[in-house]
Design a protein around this motif. Structure first.
Motif, PDB file in Angstrom:
ATOM      1  N   LEU A 259     -11.184   0.117  16.991  1.00  0.00           N
ATOM      2  CA  LEU A 259     -11.491  -1.503  16.479  1.00  0.00           C
ATOM      3  C   LEU A 259     -12.856  -1.353  15.834  1.00  0.00           C
ATOM      4  O   LEU A 259     -13.081  -1.908  14.582  1.00  0.00           O
TER       5      LEU A 259
ATOM      6  N   LEU B 291     -12.653   0.176  12.417  1.00  0.00           N
ATOM      7  CA  LEU B 291     -11.952  -0.762  11.337  1.00  0.00           C
ATOM      8  C   LEU B 291     -12.915  -1.832  11.091  1.00  0.00           C
ATOM      9  O   LEU B 291     -13.088  -2.024   9.666  1.00  0.00           O
ATOM     10  N   ILE B 292     -13.783  -2.306  11.918  1.00  0.00           N
ATOM     11  CA  ILE B 292     -14.656  -3.348  11.633  1.00  0.00           C
ATOM     12  C   ILE B 292     -15.930  -2.977  10.756  1.00  0.00           C
ATOM     13  O   ILE B 292     -16.201  -3.419   9.784  1.00  0.00           O
TER      14      ILE B 292
ATOM     15  N   LEU C  93      -8.405 -10.473  21.617  1.00  0.00           N
ATOM     16  CA  LEU C  93      -6.938 -10.012  21.033  1.00  0.00           C
ATOM     17  C   LEU C  93      -5.892 -10.177  22.088  1.00  0.00           C
ATOM     18  O   LEU C  93      -5.960 -10.044  23.251  1.00  0.00           O
TER      19      LEU C  93
ATOM     20  N   GLY D 281      -1.805  -7.620  18.798  1.00  0.00           N
ATOM     21  CA  GLY D 281      -2.874  -7.557  17.679  1.00  0.00           C
ATOM     22  C   GLY D 281      -3.077  -8.642  16.936  1.00  0.00           C
ATOM     23  O   GLY D 281      -2.749  -9.729  17.282  1.00  0.00           O
TER      24      GLY D 281
ATOM     25  N   ALA E 267      -8.302 -12.072  15.542  1.00  0.00           N
ATOM     26  CA  ALA E 267      -9.168 -11.999  16.366  1.00  0.00           C
ATOM     27  C   ALA E 267      -9.450 -13.648  16.903  1.00  0.00           C
ATOM     28  O   ALA E 267      -9.223 -14.428  15.882  1.00  0.00           O
TER      29      ALA E 267
ATOM     30  N   LYS F 162      -7.333  -8.045  10.392  1.00  0.00           N
ATOM     31  CA  LYS F 162      -6.069  -7.774  11.272  1.00  0.00           C
ATOM     32  C   LYS F 162      -6.120  -6.580  11.992  1.00  0.00           C
ATOM     33  O   LYS F 162      -6.177  -5.554  11.665  1.00  0.00           O
ATOM     34  N   TYR F 163      -5.738  -6.763  13.413  1.00  0.00           N
ATOM     35  CA  TYR F 163      -6.031  -5.652  14.486  1.00  0.00           C
ATOM     36  C   TYR F 163      -4.565  -4.905  14.836  1.00  0.00           C
ATOM     37  O   TYR F 163      -3.778  -5.893  14.826  1.00  0.00           O
TER      38      TYR F 163
END
Length: 203
Positions: A116, A119-120, A145, A149, A152, A178-179
């Motif tokens: 995460l 990704l951020i 989350l 996923g 958030a 989008k996670y």
């Protein structure tokens, strides 16, 4: 006037005694002076050298320990025949079974949180005002989350980012992504995550 008459009588004195012969003192010649005897002093014999024996050292005083007082022997107790105690039969207690606790391992949680964060950080949004002013800083952001996923939820600032422009960009970055879904070991309950977002005008 009558005259005084003095009568004078002649008395015949005895003849004087013959004179005593004069005795001359006899002169005694002095005794002869003895010749002084010359005495040769004898040499004193040398005294023998006496070697004094060394004084014996005093013996150390040994304090004798007092003799232990013999303890009185205890009086013999009467012999008592023990009675056997009644035995209690215990019923076997069943061992409780411990059900295995299901849940993700710490290493699995750490790996997902690291994914995460990468990704951020690779998709940081830097606003125009932050670039013009050359601002930079870090903000800790918390969000929730679900197991699938996606977007958030409940995104909010935990600490850091004193400048409101930096805080706004950090919240915008976390909220627009989008996670990936959770691993199977995470279960079906939603989880809260915290990440540190680095905002830099040069990005």
């Amino acid at each position: 006037m009558p005259q005084q008459v003095t009568t004078v009588q002649f008395v015949k004195l005895p003849p004087p005694p013959p004179p005593k012969p004069v005795v001359q003192p006899r002169i005694v010649p002095p005794p002869p002076i003895p010749k002084p005897q010359i005495v040769i002093p004898k040499k004193p014999k040398p005294k023998p050298i006496v070697h004094h024996k060394p004084k014996p050292r005093p013996k150390p005083i040994v304090h004798h320990k007092p003799k232990p007082v013999p303890k009185p022997k205890p009086a013999p107790h009467p012999h008592v025949v023990p009675h056997p105690a009644p035995q209690v039969v215990k019923s076997p207690v069943p061992t409780p079974r411990v059900a295995p606790v299901s849940g993700p391992s710490p290493s699995a949680i750490a790996a997902y949180s690291q994914a995460l964060h990468v990704l951020i950080q690779n998709n940081v949004v830097v606003g125009e005002m932050v670039r013009q002013l050359g601002l930079s800083g870090s903000v800790r952001v918390s969000f929730v989350l679900g197991p699938q996923g996606g977007a958030a939820q409940d995104v909010r600032v935990v600490s850091g980012g004193a400048n409101p422009l930096i805080r706004r960009d950090a919240l915008k970055t976390v909220g627009q992504l989008k996670y990936p879904p959770f691993p199977k070991s995470f279960g079906s309950a939603p989880r809260t995550f915290e990440v540190v977002v680095q905002i830099n005008a040069s990005n």
